[in-house]
Design a protein around this motif. Structure first.
Motif, PDB file in Angstrom:
ATOM      1  N   ARG A 101       0.823  -1.209   0.000  1.00 16.93           N
ATOM      2  CA  ARG A 101       0.000   0.000   0.000  1.00 16.93           C
ATOM      3  C   ARG A 101       0.859   1.262   0.000  1.00 16.93           C
ATOM      4  N   ARG A 102       0.400   2.253  -0.734  1.00 15.02           N
ATOM      5  CA  ARG A 102       1.067   3.541  -0.754  1.00 15.02           C
ATOM      6  C   ARG A 102       0.604   4.384   0.433  1.00 15.02           C
ATOM      7  N   ILE A 103       1.503   5.178   0.925  1.00 12.94           N
ATOM      8  CA  ILE A 103       1.187   6.062   2.045  1.00 12.94           C
ATOM      9  C   ILE A 103       0.949   7.456   1.490  1.00 12.94           C
ATOM     10  N   LYS A 104      -0.246   7.967   1.672  1.00 12.91           N
ATOM     11  CA  LYS A 104      -0.567   9.297   1.181  1.00 12.91           C
ATOM     12  C   LYS A 104      -0.024  10.334   2.159  1.00 12.91           C
ATOM     13  N   VAL A 105       0.890  11.145   1.671  1.00 16.59           N
ATOM     14  CA  VAL A 105       1.501  12.183   2.498  1.00 16.59           C
ATOM     15  C   VAL A 105       0.965  13.539   2.067  1.00 16.59           C
ATOM     16  N   VAL A 106       0.368  14.240   3.006  1.00  7.80           N
ATOM     17  CA  VAL A 106      -0.128  15.586   2.733  1.00  7.80           C
ATOM     18  C   VAL A 106       1.034  16.557   2.922  1.00  7.80           C
ATOM     19  N   LYS A 107       1.411  17.216   1.846  1.00  5.25           N
ATOM     20  CA  LYS A 107       2.532  18.158   1.904  1.00  5.25           C
ATOM     21  C   LYS A 107       2.037  19.527   2.350  1.00  5.25           C
ATOM     22  N   LYS A 108       2.430  19.898   3.547  1.00  4.66           N
ATOM     23  CA  LYS A 108       2.036  21.207   4.062  1.00  4.66           C
ATOM     24  C   LYS A 108       2.972  22.281   3.507  1.00  4.66           C
ATOM     25  N   PRO A 109       2.463  23.483   3.306  1.00 11.53           N
ATOM     26  CA  PRO A 109       3.332  24.571   2.839  1.00 11.53           C
ATOM     27  C   PRO A 109       4.475  24.801   3.827  1.00 11.53           C
ATOM     28  N   PRO A 110       5.684  25.016   3.326  1.00  7.24           N
ATOM     29  CA  PRO A 110       6.829  25.218   4.228  1.00  7.24           C
ATOM     30  C   PRO A 110       6.642  26.436   5.129  1.00  7.24           C
ATOM     31  N   ARG A 111       7.169  26.316   6.344  1.00  4.52           N
ATOM     32  CA  ARG A 111       7.168  27.431   7.287  1.00  4.52           C
ATOM     33  C   ARG A 111       8.609  27.788   7.602  1.00  4.52           C
ATOM     34  N   ALA A 112       8.874  29.072   7.647  1.00  3.37           N
ATOM     35  CA  ALA A 112      10.203  29.554   8.024  1.00  3.37           C
ATOM     36  C   ALA A 112      10.038  30.615   9.107  1.00  3.37           C
ATOM     37  N   TRP A 113      11.153  31.018   9.699  1.00  6.60           N
ATOM     38  CA  TRP A 113      11.116  32.075  10.708  1.00  6.60           C
ATOM     39  C   TRP A 113      11.225  33.436  10.041  1.00  6.60           C
ATOM     40  N   SER A 114      10.478  34.399  10.575  1.00  3.52           N
ATOM     41  CA  SER A 114      10.575  35.764  10.079  1.00  3.52           C
ATOM     42  C   SER A 114      11.898  36.381  10.535  1.00  3.52           C
ATOM     43  N   HIS A 271       9.731  22.593  -0.480  1.00  7.44           N
ATOM     44  CA  HIS A 271      10.266  22.171   0.818  1.00  7.44           C
ATOM     45  C   HIS A 271      10.819  23.295   1.697  1.00  7.44           C
ATOM     46  N   TYR A 272      11.088  24.472   1.150  1.00 11.42           N
ATOM     47  CA  TYR A 272      11.823  25.450   1.940  1.00 11.42           C
ATOM     48  C   TYR A 272      11.212  26.847   1.995  1.00 11.42           C
ATOM     49  N   ILE A 273      10.745  27.374   0.908  1.00  9.68           N
ATOM     50  CA  ILE A 273      10.350  28.783   0.871  1.00  9.68           C
ATOM     51  C   ILE A 273       8.979  28.992   1.504  1.00  9.68           C
ATOM     52  N   ASP A 274       8.936  29.883   2.480  1.00 10.15           N
ATOM     53  CA  ASP A 274       7.683  30.255   3.142  1.00 10.15           C
ATOM     54  C   ASP A 274       7.070  31.413   2.361  1.00 10.15           C
ATOM     55  N   ARG A 275       6.014  31.119   1.634  1.00  7.06           N
ATOM     56  CA  ARG A 275       5.412  32.125   0.760  1.00  7.06           C
ATOM     57  C   ARG A 275       4.814  33.288   1.551  1.00  7.06           C
ATOM     58  N   THR A 276       4.457  33.064   2.818  1.00  6.01           N
ATOM     59  CA  THR A 276       3.845  34.143   3.595  1.00  6.01           C
ATOM     60  C   THR A 276       4.845  35.251   3.917  1.00  6.01           C
ATOM     61  N   LEU A 277       6.144  34.951   3.765  1.00  2.00           N
ATOM     62  CA  LEU A 277       7.173  35.953   4.068  1.00  2.00           C
ATOM     63  C   LEU A 277       7.620  36.712   2.821  1.00  2.00           C
ATOM     64  N   LEU A 278       7.111  36.312   1.668  1.00  2.00           N
ATOM     65  CA  LEU A 278       7.463  37.007   0.437  1.00  2.00           C
ATOM     66  C   LEU A 278       6.556  38.220   0.250  1.00  2.00           C
ATOM     67  N   MET A 279       7.140  39.320  -0.170  1.00  2.01           N
ATOM     68  CA  MET A 279       6.370  40.543  -0.353  1.00  2.01           C
ATOM     69  C   MET A 279       6.491  41.013  -1.799  1.00  2.01           C
ATOM     70  N   PRO A 280       5.406  41.290  -2.502  1.00  2.00           N
ATOM     71  CA  PRO A 280       4.041  41.005  -2.040  1.00  2.00           C
ATOM     72  C   PRO A 280       3.692  39.551  -2.303  1.00  2.00           C
ATOM     73  N   PRO A 281       2.773  38.965  -1.540  1.00  2.81           N
ATOM     74  CA  PRO A 281       2.357  37.588  -1.816  1.00  2.81           C
ATOM     75  C   PRO A 281       1.595  37.510  -3.130  1.00  2.81           C
ATOM     76  N   GLU A 282       1.561  36.302  -3.692  1.00  2.00           N
ATOM     77  CA  GLU A 282       0.857  36.118  -4.956  1.00  2.00           C
ATOM     78  C   GLU A 282      -0.646  36.297  -4.755  1.00  2.00           C
ATOM     79  N   GLY A 283      -1.322  36.791  -5.776  1.00  2.00           N
ATOM     80  CA  GLY A 283      -2.765  36.926  -5.713  1.00  2.00           C
ATOM     81  C   GLY A 283      -3.202  38.280  -6.233  1.00  2.00           C
ATOM     82  N   PRO A 284      -4.512  38.415  -6.444  1.00  2.02           N
ATOM     83  CA  PRO A 284      -5.044  39.694  -6.963  1.00  2.02           C
ATOM     84  C   PRO A 284      -5.061  40.779  -5.888  1.00  2.02           C
ATOM     85  N   ASP A 285      -5.243  42.010  -6.324  1.00  2.98           N
ATOM     86  CA  ASP A 285      -5.389  43.110  -5.375  1.00  2.98           C
ATOM     87  C   ASP A 285      -6.709  42.943  -4.624  1.00  2.98           C
TER      88      ASP A 285
END
Length: 288
Positions: A101-114, A271-285
């Protein structure tokens, strides 16, 4: 195909030793393989003749029931299948490693320190006057931790490479190493703050290592876990590597994968980049 070998199944530990002896692998990979063999043996899988889909699936289920996370179970599965495939190729087993059986791994978005968290940790490290060990009573954590934080953040080095860092690895203001995991050469610049701290530790080092002489691997892992709990900070020392790549990407977009020495640019994002620390984050205005 050697049928005599099929008639004489080999123990899983011996298969593991033979597999390792025929390859150039890191000591961490060797330790992981042997740890998997021991875990399988606890369940009752000792020999190549016991490598069946039913037995391996039962072992994986026992790990799940005992609370082992999906990432760890997936890694254990991969390592055991590696040895199983080798056993089949070498003639120690006739059952192919299928229907496991395969093990389903949920990949969480990476977290880094501010940056604020990193500076807070650096300040706390500079004030930690406790002894590192009884063997070196003159060495305090305020001598080691700030240098560790600076070097790890500025280079993105893994724990094993930090511990292997030696005097000859420092040249012209840079760290020059061959990464133990990938075998790739890496050259990373160090700040004056980091270089001064490294020189101070090397002046006390009896074996020309920067960190390992006073902080072996086990002590480093225990200290980081305890110290971060004291500071009320979530994460582990691995967050220094994530923060390194995150802020490299923030400073120069599109360069983090080169700094990480990855041929596949997607790996740093997975695996490494915390998108919440990137300015500006991706997405519409925003609408409001």
């Amino acid at each position: 195909f050697d049928f005599d070998r099929v008639a004489r199944p080999m123990s899983l530990s011996s298969i593991c030793d033979e597999y390792i002896s025929q390859r150039e692998v890191s000591h961490l990979y060797v330790a992981a393989l042997r740890r998997t063999v021991r875990k399988a043996a606890v369940y009752g899988i000792h020999s190549s003749c016991q490598l069946t889909p039913e037995a391996v699936n039962g072992w994986l289920e026992s790990l799940r029931v005992s609370g082992v996370c999906a990432v760890t179970r997936s890694n254990e599965r991969r390592l055991l299948l590696t040895l199983w495939r080798y056993a089949v190729d070498a003639g120690y087993c006739t059952t192919n490693p299928a229907q496991v059986r395969r093990i389903k791994v949920v990949k969480k978005p990476p977290r880094a320190w501010s940056r604020q968290t990193l500076l807070g940790l650096l300040d706390a490290a500079e004030q930690d006057g406790r002894r590192v060990s009884n063997r070196y009573p003159h060495v305090r954590w305020c001598d080691v931790l700030p240098v560790w934080i600076a070097v790890a953040f500025e280079t993105g080095m893994r724990l094993g490479d930090l511990l292997a860092l030696r005097a000859e690895s420092i040249r012209n203001g840079c760290v020059v190493i061959v990464a133990s995991k990938t075998g790739k050469a890496e050259v990373k610049a160090l700040s004056n703050y980091a270089l001064t701290g490294v020189a101070r530790l090397l002046s006390k080092s009896p074996d020309n290592t920067v960190f390992r002489w006073c902080v072996p691997r086990r002590r480093a892992m225990v200290k980081w876990k305890q110290w971060l709990q004291e500071q009320g900070i979530d994460g582990s020392s691995k967050f220094l590597r994530r923060s390194s790549f995150t802020y490299t990407e923030l400073k120069r977009p599109g360069t983090a994968h080169r700094f990480a020495n990855h041929s596949d640019p997607s790996l740093v994002w997975q695996h490494y980049i915390d998108r919440t620390l990137l300015m500006p984050p991706e997405g519409p205005d925003p609408l409001r």
